[in-house]
Design an enzyme around this catalytic site. Structure first.
Site, PDB file in Angstrom:
ATOM      1  N   GLY A  53      52.791  79.089  43.193  1.00 37.39           N
ATOM      2  CA  GLY A  53      53.727  79.664  42.238  1.00 37.39           C
ATOM      3  C   GLY A  53      54.181  81.095  42.484  1.00 37.39           C
ATOM      4  N   GLU A 108      50.096  86.911  40.250  1.00 35.24           N
ATOM      5  CA  GLU A 108      50.336  85.574  39.707  1.00 35.24           C
ATOM      6  C   GLU A 108      51.760  85.467  39.180  1.00 35.24           C
ATOM      7  OE1 GLU A 108      49.474  82.695  39.639  1.00 35.24           O
ATOM      8  OE2 GLU A 108      47.378  82.331  39.168  1.00 35.24           O
ATOM      9  N   ASP A 109      52.293  84.258  39.216  1.00 34.89           N
ATOM     10  CA  ASP A 109      53.578  84.019  38.557  1.00 34.89           C
ATOM     11  C   ASP A 109      53.377  83.922  37.051  1.00 34.89           C
ATOM     12  OD1 ASP A 109      52.076  81.752  39.211  1.00 34.89           O
ATOM     13  OD2 ASP A 109      53.773  80.407  39.053  1.00 34.89           O
ATOM     14  N   ASP A 112      48.460  81.497  31.870  1.00 37.63           N
ATOM     15  CA  ASP A 112      48.610  80.580  30.739  1.00 37.63           C
ATOM     16  C   ASP A 112      47.275  80.570  29.991  1.00 37.63           C
ATOM     17  OD1 ASP A 112      48.841  78.104  29.249  1.00 37.63           O
ATOM     18  OD2 ASP A 112      50.474  77.519  30.547  1.00 37.63           O
ATOM     19  N   PHE A 161      56.657  75.363  27.968  1.00 36.40           N
ATOM     20  CA  PHE A 161      56.640  75.103  29.411  1.00 36.40           C
ATOM     21  C   PHE A 161      57.837  75.765  30.098  1.00 36.40           C
ATOM     22  CE2 PHE A 161      57.003  72.709  33.334  1.00 36.40           C
ATOM     23  CZ  PHE A 161      55.686  72.736  33.752  1.00 36.40           C
TER      24      PHE A 161
HETATM   25  C1  PRP Z   1      49.855  77.700  37.827  1.00 33.77           C
HETATM   26  C2  PRP Z   1      50.159  79.173  38.001  1.00 33.77           C
HETATM   27  C3  PRP Z   1      48.809  79.819  37.846  1.00 33.77           C
HETATM   28  C4  PRP Z   1      48.107  78.919  36.860  1.00 33.77           C
HETATM   29  C5  PRP Z   1      48.156  79.541  35.487  1.00 33.77           C
HETATM   30  O1  PRP Z   1      49.413  77.160  39.033  1.00 33.77           O
HETATM   31  O2  PRP Z   1      50.736  79.451  39.255  1.00 33.77           O
HETATM   32  O3  PRP Z   1      48.088  79.859  39.057  1.00 33.77           O
HETATM   33  O4  PRP Z   1      48.822  77.672  36.861  1.00 33.77           O
HETATM   34  O5  PRP Z   1      47.550  78.720  34.524  1.00 33.77           O
HETATM   35  P1  PRP Z   1      46.156  79.064  33.828  1.00 33.77           P
HETATM   36  O6  PRP Z   1      46.248  80.465  33.314  1.00 33.77           O
HETATM   37  O7  PRP Z   1      46.095  78.051  32.709  1.00 33.77           O
HETATM   38  O8  PRP Z   1      45.052  78.866  34.821  1.00 33.77           O
HETATM   39  P2  PRP Z   1      49.339  75.591  39.348  1.00 33.77           P
HETATM   40  O9  PRP Z   1      47.935  75.098  39.192  1.00 33.77           O
HETATM   41  O10 PRP Z   1      50.378  74.865  38.548  1.00 33.77           O
HETATM   42  O11 PRP Z   1      49.678  75.544  40.892  1.00 33.77           O
HETATM   43  P3  PRP Z   1      51.001  76.108  41.623  1.00 33.77           P
HETATM   44  O12 PRP Z   1      50.920  77.609  41.602  1.00 33.77           O
HETATM   45  O13 PRP Z   1      50.905  75.565  43.001  1.00 33.77           O
HETATM   46  O14 PRP Z   1      52.214  75.601  40.874  1.00 33.77           O
END
Ligand code: PRP
Length: 185
Positions: A53, A108-109, A112, A161
């Site tokens: 991300g 981080e992007d 959550d 989302f």
């Molecule tokens: C997403 C995002 C963060 C994480 C945040 O990654 O990039 O790493 O979720 O969520 P959290 O705070 O609930 O842990 P994802 O697992 O979707 O993988 P990606 O970055 O490859 O899309």
């Protein structure tokens, strides 16, 4: 350059509308780059991006940083192809750099639930860095359940989302240059 930035986009049968424009995102990242350049002057920080991300955010952020710095990546996954966290973090790629004694900036992007960042910050701190700070483009404050220090936040967003600008829905939508929010649900 003609960037991909429709008003409304349909991904895997769900409709998303634009929430943060390209200009708003770039403006904020420029400020973050300035702040980091000031705070890390003479520290030669290493940015560690969380794949997948964060790749677009990190690429833009680093280009607004005006001090010597380095970059490395690791890969985590906690969402698979779902919209809700699986509650488990999978480590899919390690960093290559030796971060002992280094000033680390985790990028981080989105934060959550906070599970991924909590996992990562704990992991980095065990490697004896000089310091660890956290930069996230987006923070869903309402959804965060872990006790985390977030040092730099681009935007606080509602618990809905989002997709685009590196963020995906079932791996699609990362190429959108703006950030989109789910129309319903
Ligand atoms: C997403 C995002 C963060 C994480 C945040 O990654 O990039 O790493 O979720 O969520 P959290 O705070 O609930 O842990 P994802 O697992 O979707 O993988 P990606 O970055 O490859 O899309």
């Amino acid at each position: 350059m003609d960037l991909y930035q429709p008003e409304i986009v349909n991904i895997n049968g769900e409709e998303f509308r634009v929430y943060l424009t390209h200009e708003e995102i770039q403006q904020r990242i420029k400020q973050l780059g300035k702040e980091l350049s000031k705070d890390y002057k003479d520290k030669k920080p290493i940015f560690i991006g969380v794949l997948n991300g964060a790749y677009i955010f990190l690429a833009d952020l680093m280009r607004y940083v005006t001090i010597p710095c380095e970059v490395d990546f690791l890969k985590l996954s906690s969402y698979g192809d779902e919209k809700v966290s699986s509650g488990e973090v999978q480590e899919l790629k390690e960093i290559d750099a030796d971060i002992e004694g280094r000033h680390v900036i985790l990028v981080e992007d989105i934060i959550d639930t906070g599970l991924s960042m909590k996992f990562l910050a704990d992991k980095m701190n065990r490697m004896n860095p000089a310091s660890v700070s956290v930069v996230t483009l987006l923070h869903k404050k309402e959804a965060t359940r872990y006790d985390l220090q977030i040092d730099y936040t681009g935007f606080n967003i509602p618990n809905l989302f989002v997709v685009g600008y590196g963020l995906d829905f079932a791996q699609e939508g990362r190429n959108l240059s703006q950030i989109y929010i789910l129309q319903k649900g």
